[in-house]
Write a protein that holds these residues in place. Structure first.
Motif, mmCIF file in Angstrom:
data_model
loop_
_atom_site.group_PDB
_atom_site.id
_atom_site.type_symbol
_atom_site.label_atom_id
_atom_site.label_comp_id
_atom_site.label_asym_id
_atom_site.label_seq_id
_atom_site.Cartn_x
_atom_site.Cartn_y
_atom_site.Cartn_z
ATOM 1 N N LYS A 144 0.807 -1.219 0.000
ATOM 2 C CA LYS A 144 0.000 0.000 0.000
ATOM 3 C C LYS A 144 0.843 1.274 0.000
ATOM 4 C CE LYS A 144 -3.847 -2.290 2.364
ATOM 5 N NZ LYS A 144 -4.717 -2.322 3.568
ATOM 6 N N GLY A 145 1.923 1.251 -0.782
ATOM 7 C CA GLY A 145 2.733 2.451 -0.921
ATOM 8 C C GLY A 145 3.770 2.661 0.157
ATOM 9 N N TYR A 146 3.889 1.737 1.102
ATOM 10 C CA TYR A 146 4.860 1.888 2.186
ATOM 11 C C TYR A 146 6.134 1.104 1.886
ATOM 12 C CZ TYR A 146 1.591 4.421 5.071
ATOM 13 O OH TYR A 146 0.740 5.388 5.547
ATOM 14 N N ASP A 204 5.713 6.328 3.560
ATOM 15 C CA ASP A 204 5.244 6.464 2.187
ATOM 16 C C ASP A 204 6.421 6.925 1.322
ATOM 17 O OD1 ASP A 204 2.481 7.087 0.484
ATOM 18 O OD2 ASP A 204 4.157 8.385 -0.050
ATOM 19 N N THR A 205 6.536 6.374 0.132
ATOM 20 C CA THR A 205 7.694 6.687 -0.713
ATOM 21 C C THR A 205 7.816 8.184 -1.003
ATOM 22 O OG1 THR A 205 8.823 6.086 -2.757
ATOM 23 C CG2 THR A 205 6.421 6.259 -2.878
ATOM 24 N N ARG A 206 6.688 8.884 -1.107
ATOM 25 C CA ARG A 206 6.751 10.324 -1.378
ATOM 26 C C ARG A 206 7.368 11.082 -0.214
ATOM 27 N NH1 ARG A 206 0.506 10.708 -2.873
ATOM 28 N NH2 ARG A 206 0.581 9.293 -1.075
#
Length: 216
Positions: A144-146, A204-206
Motif C-alpha cells: 500500500k505504498g509503504y 510512504d515513498t513520497r
C-alpha cells in the motif's frame, strides 16, 4: 514446520525450494523434466517427475496438505495458468504463482492465484530506485505504498537526537534502526545521529523522497 510444494524446478523455483529447506520447511519439488528433478533432489525433502497440468497426478500429491504451493513456471504461461487453476480447484491453502508481465499477473489472479510474484519487474524497480540517488543504499516494498529505505542520514540530522528530529511528526516517517559501523542500534529518543550513520526508515515513498531531496 511448514509443508511446501514447488512446481517448476528451474532456476527461480530451485532458489525458492533451497531457501525454504534451509528455513526448515518440508519441500516437495515437482517438474516434468527428469534432469531438473535430479539436480534439485539433494536440496529438498522430496522430488517427483510429473506434469502440473495433470489433475490425477496433482491429486496423488495431496494438495490440501501443503501450507503453500509455488508455481514457478513463468516462461511457460499456459502451463502456469492451468497448474494454478487446478491447485485452487483441488483445495490448495495458498497458491503463489510467477508472472513475467502485467497481463500474466492479471490472469493468474483471476484463475486461482492468491499472490503473484513478478521477479523481473520487482528487480527492475528496486535497482532503478536504489541508483536514482547516492543517498539510497537499498529499499524494500511492503504494501500500500509503504517502503523501508536504507539511507545515508541527511546533513540536517547530524548531531541531533531523534527527539529533536521528530521524524514521525515533522516528516511523516519512522526511523526504525540505525546502522553504525558493524553495530545495529534500536534507537531511543535520546539517540544522537552521527554523520556516518545509516538509517532504516519506514514510510510512504513520497515522504521518504522529500527527505532524500532535501539533504541540507
Amino acid at each position: 514446520m511448514k509443508s511446501i510444494l514447488v512446481i517448476g524446478a528451474g532456476q527461480f523455483g530451485t532458489l525458492i525450494a533451497k531457501r525454504m529447506e534451509q528455513l526448515r520447511c518440508e519441500v516437495m519439488a515437482v517438474d516434468i523434466n527428469e534432469d531438473c528433478i535430479n539436480d534439485i533432489m539433494p536440496y529438498v525433502t522430496n522430488a517427483k517427475i510429473g506434469d502440473g497440468t495433470n489433475e490425477e497426478f496433482l491429486r496423488t500429491l495431496g494438495i490440501d496438505d501443503y501450507d503453500v504451493c509455488f508455481v514457478t513456471l513463468g516462461s511457460h504461461f499456459q502451463t502456469s495458468l492451468e497448474t494454478t487453476s487446478l491447485l485452487s480447484e483441488l483445495g490448495a491453502k495458498k497458491v503463489i504463482s510467477r508472472a513475467t508481465n502485467d497481463v500474466q499477473m492479471k490472469f493468474l489472479l483471476r484463475n486461482g492465484a492468491d499472490e503473484v510474484v513478478y521477479p523481473e519487474k520487482q528487480t527492475a524497480l528496486r535497482l532503478a530506485t536504489k541508483y536514482a540517488s547516492d543517498s539510497i543504499l537499498d529499499y524494500f516494498h511492503l504494501e500500500k505504498g509503504y517502503y523501508i529505505y536504507e539511507l545515508k542520514v541527511p546533513k540536517a540530522w547530524f548531531g541531533k537526537s531523534l527527539m529533536q528530529i521528530d521524524a514521525r511528526k515533522r516528516l511523516n516517517i519512522n526511523i526504525l534502526t540505525i546502522k553504525r559501523g558493524d553495530e545495529v542500534l534500536i534507537p531511543s529518543a535520546d539517540t544522537v545521529i552521527r554523520p556516518d550513520d545509516i538509517a532504516f526508515v519506514l514510510g510512504d515513498t513520497r515522504d521518504i523522497h522529500k527527505v532524500i531531496n532535501s539533504r541540507r
